[in-house]
Scaffold this motif. Structure first.
Motif, PDB file in Angstrom:
ATOM      1  N   GLY A   1      30.438 -32.324  12.997  1.00  0.00           N
ATOM      2  CA  GLY A   1      29.019 -32.160  13.223  1.00  0.00           C
ATOM      3  C   GLY A   1      28.576 -30.959  12.409  1.00  0.00           C
ATOM      4  N   ASP A   2      27.417 -30.446  12.705  1.00  0.00           N
ATOM      5  CA  ASP A   2      26.919 -29.262  12.006  1.00  0.00           C
ATOM      6  C   ASP A   2      27.711 -28.041  12.475  1.00  0.00           C
ATOM      7  N   ASP A   3      28.566 -27.514  11.636  1.00  0.00           N
ATOM      8  CA  ASP A   3      29.407 -26.349  11.948  1.00  0.00           C
ATOM      9  C   ASP A   3      30.378 -26.591  13.099  1.00  0.00           C
TER      10      ASP A   3
ATOM     11  N   LEU B   1      23.715 -32.344  14.545  1.00  0.00           N
ATOM     12  CA  LEU B   1      23.210 -30.982  14.421  1.00  0.00           C
ATOM     13  C   LEU B   1      23.528 -30.136  15.653  1.00  0.00           C
ATOM     14  N   HIS B   2      23.223 -30.623  16.841  1.00  0.00           N
ATOM     15  CA  HIS B   2      23.461 -29.856  18.059  1.00  0.00           C
ATOM     16  C   HIS B   2      24.117 -30.701  19.140  1.00  0.00           C
TER      17      HIS B   2
END
Length: 77
Positions: free
Chosen positions: A12-14, A62-63
């Motif tokens: 995912g994002d990071d 993203l989250h």
């Protein structure tokens, strides 16, 4: 620390996800919105167990993160 044999990875994002033996899910990353799935919002710098067993697929955004279980159930956090 460290990882067992990995059958699938996701990202995912990071945030990174790894499915291991028996469908155990480990995750690590920035985790600002709880996307590692361990119930906290702190940075997780080493793989941490998020789900004990039964995961066959994982993906992140993203989250959030989502896992598909061997019974067809989808869990997102």
């Amino acid at each position: 620390t460290g990882l067992p044999a990995i059958t699938q990875i996701g990202a995912g994002d990071d945030t990174l996800y790894a499915i291991g033996p028996g469908g155990s899910l480990r995750a690590w990353g920035n985790n600002f919105r709880g996307q590692v799935g361990t119930g906290c919002n702190e940075i997780v710098s080493a793989p941490k167990l998020a789900i004990d067993a039964g995961v066959v697929a994982v993906s992140g955004g993203l989250h959030f993160g989502c896992a598909l279980s061997s019974t067809g159930t989808i869990s997102c956090w």
